[in-house]
Design a protein around this motif. Structure first.
Motif, PDB file in Angstrom:
ATOM      1  N   ALA A   1      12.298  29.347  75.962  1.00  5.04           N
ATOM      2  CA  ALA A   1      13.562  29.535  76.504  1.00  5.04           C
ATOM      3  C   ALA A   1      14.307  30.771  75.875  1.00  5.04           C
ATOM      4  O   ALA A   1      14.920  31.644  76.303  1.00  5.04           O
ATOM      5  N   LYS A   2      14.260  30.663  74.401  1.00  4.20           N
ATOM      6  CA  LYS A   2      14.785  31.823  73.713  1.00  4.20           C
ATOM      7  C   LYS A   2      14.205  33.269  74.055  1.00  4.20           C
ATOM      8  O   LYS A   2      14.684  34.060  73.963  1.00  4.20           O
ATOM      9  N   LYS A   3      12.906  33.163  74.212  1.00  2.00           N
ATOM     10  CA  LYS A   3      12.217  34.444  74.676  1.00  2.00           C
ATOM     11  C   LYS A   3      12.153  34.756  76.005  1.00  2.00           C
ATOM     12  O   LYS A   3      11.735  35.605  76.554  1.00  2.00           O
ATOM     13  N   HIS A   4      12.848  33.852  76.687  1.00  4.78           N
ATOM     14  CA  HIS A   4      13.400  34.368  78.139  1.00  4.78           C
ATOM     15  C   HIS A   4      12.120  34.331  79.030  1.00  4.78           C
ATOM     16  O   HIS A   4      11.639  35.007  80.006  1.00  4.78           O
ATOM     17  N   PHE A   5      11.038  33.265  78.585  1.00  2.00           N
ATOM     18  CA  PHE A   5       9.763  33.241  79.064  1.00  2.00           C
ATOM     19  C   PHE A   5       9.809  32.861  80.832  1.00  2.00           C
ATOM     20  O   PHE A   5       8.755  33.069  81.583  1.00  2.00           O
ATOM     21  N   TYR A   6      10.631  31.693  80.870  1.00  2.00           N
ATOM     22  CA  TYR A   6      10.934  31.265  82.197  1.00  2.00           C
ATOM     23  C   TYR A   6      11.710  32.168  83.343  1.00  2.00           C
ATOM     24  O   TYR A   6      11.851  31.578  84.446  1.00  2.00           O
ATOM     25  N   ASP A   7      12.498  33.053  82.769  1.00  2.00           N
ATOM     26  CA  ASP A   7      13.427  34.045  83.569  1.00  2.00           C
ATOM     27  C   ASP A   7      12.680  34.494  84.728  1.00  2.00           C
ATOM     28  O   ASP A   7      11.624  35.090  84.694  1.00  2.00           O
ATOM     29  N   ASN A   8      13.240  34.049  85.957  1.00  2.00           N
ATOM     30  CA  ASN A   8      12.716  34.654  87.360  1.00  2.00           C
ATOM     31  C   ASN A   8      11.332  34.274  87.647  1.00  2.00           C
ATOM     32  O   ASN A   8      10.578  34.813  88.405  1.00  2.00           O
ATOM     33  N   THR A   9      10.821  33.085  87.316  1.00  2.00           N
ATOM     34  CA  THR A   9       9.649  32.454  87.437  1.00  2.00           C
ATOM     35  C   THR A   9       9.847  31.525  88.666  1.00  2.00           C
ATOM     36  O   THR A   9      11.059  30.961  88.686  1.00  2.00           O
TER      37      THR A   9
ATOM     38  N   LYS B   1      16.097  31.016  87.052  1.00  2.00           N
ATOM     39  CA  LYS B   1      16.657  32.045  86.522  1.00  2.00           C
ATOM     40  C   LYS B   1      16.680  32.135  85.066  1.00  2.00           C
ATOM     41  O   LYS B   1      16.366  33.384  84.568  1.00  2.00           O
ATOM     42  N   ARG B   2      16.896  31.248  84.511  1.00  2.00           N
ATOM     43  CA  ARG B   2      16.561  30.998  83.014  1.00  2.00           C
ATOM     44  C   ARG B   2      16.692  29.625  82.770  1.00  2.00           C
ATOM     45  O   ARG B   2      17.129  28.729  83.401  1.00  2.00           O
TER      46      ARG B   2
ATOM     47  N   ILE C   1      17.881  26.906  79.401  1.00  2.00           N
ATOM     48  CA  ILE C   1      18.774  27.033  78.107  1.00  2.00           C
ATOM     49  C   ILE C   1      18.396  25.605  77.514  1.00  2.00           C
ATOM     50  O   ILE C   1      18.556  24.650  77.773  1.00  2.00           O
TER      51      ILE C   1
END
Length: 295
Positions: free
Chosen positions: A151-159, A290-291, A293
């Motif tokens: 999550a901190k690395k934005h791995f899931y963003d926009n998947t 989207k992200r 947290i």
């Protein structure tokens, strides 16, 4: 041949093609298509994560320190509020190993060995709203640690959540997400295979059944110690009969209604699905993360 007979013949031929494709697939191609059509289901009332479920469990068995293998909407009761009795109170060391299998990957590094035992919630922010998950690092510290890192690395963003299993397609009900390379179009042959480029050990397998609201990590069918970035959200108490082989991550406290609404719009059945039971069916109404947290 009558139209009805022709339709039956086409159905049989389609099933035969599916069986041939499934038999030809290697283990890596079956990654994360984890629930077969033959799973027996039964409605199980009542909650999970009750303290009595976890009393007297051996912490050494619950908290896995190594990631090597060891020897996928029915009516339900209200979501439980009871939290499990902590199963590990001392220092925890997590081990993560690079995923050397030939599958789609998005590598952003590996989590640290020391998990934050104070983390308590994971919020999955989607295009339909927020899904909030209660976490318990005392139960699955390395799983929570991995989620927090990604999550901190934005791995899931926009998947995109690539798999929606409904009672109509497989007799079960769940949403699966976390494949960083998934297209969720019902056509991409590698949907459900993607990882974060590392794997780690199972935790809390069998601690609780996969009833409605339970969130668990997914891994290749019949595998162990191959957890990575993918997770599933159970949407039915009938899922309690899924064989215990997946690490429990947490329990949804709000947002299940989002998935229920999306499910009403149906799924895209992948004709090339190697499992033959909707293993990579995608929601017609896309679920985009989207992200994430974790705090």
């Amino acid at each position: 041949m009558s139209g009805e007979d022709r339709q039956s013949q086409l159905a049989r031929e389609h099933k035969e093609r599916q069986a041939q494709r499934a038999a030809a697939q290697s283990a890596k191609a079956r990654r994360n298509t984890f629930i077969g059509a033959g799973v027996a289901v039964a409605v199980v009332a009542g909650g999970i994560f009750a303290a009595t479920t976890l009393v007297n469990r051996d912490p050494a068995k619950t908290v896995a320190a190594e990631s090597t293998p060891s020897a996928s909407a029915s009516p339900s009761a209200a979501l439980p509020t009871a939290k499990p009795t902590p199963t590990h109170t001392g220092p925890v060391t997590c081990t993560y190993k690079r995923d050397t299998s030939d599958v789609p990957q998005k590598y952003v590094g590996m989590p640290g060995k020391r998990p934050n035992m104070k983390l308590s919630t994971m919020t999955v922010v989607t295009n339909h709203g927020n899904i909030v998950i209660d976490l318990d690092p005392a139960l699955t510290p390395c799983s929570v640690n991995s989620m927090a890192f990604l999550a901190k690395k934005h791995f899931y963003d926009n998947t995109k959540c690539h798999r929606l299993v409904t009672p109509e397609t497989s007799g079960l009900f769940l949403l699966q997400c976390g494949d960083p390379k998934a297209k969720a179009d019902g056509k991409n042959p590698t949907d459900g295979q993607g990882t974060a480029g590392y794997v780690f050990a199972d935790e809390a397998v069998g601690a609780v059944p996969y009833t409605k609201g339970v969130v668990f990590l997914t891994q290749p069918q019949d595998a162990a110690g191959q957890n990575s970035s993918q997770f599933a959200i159970s949407m039915s108490d009938e899922n309690a009969q899924i064989e215990p082989q997946y690490s429990v991550l947490g329990m949804v406290s709000s947002g299940l209604d989002i998935i229920e609404r999306v499910a009403k719009d149906g799924v895209i059945v992948n004709d090339q699905d190697i499992t033959g039971d909707g293993g990579s069916t995608a929601p017609k109404n896309p679920v985009i993360i989207k992200r994430v947290i974790v705090k």
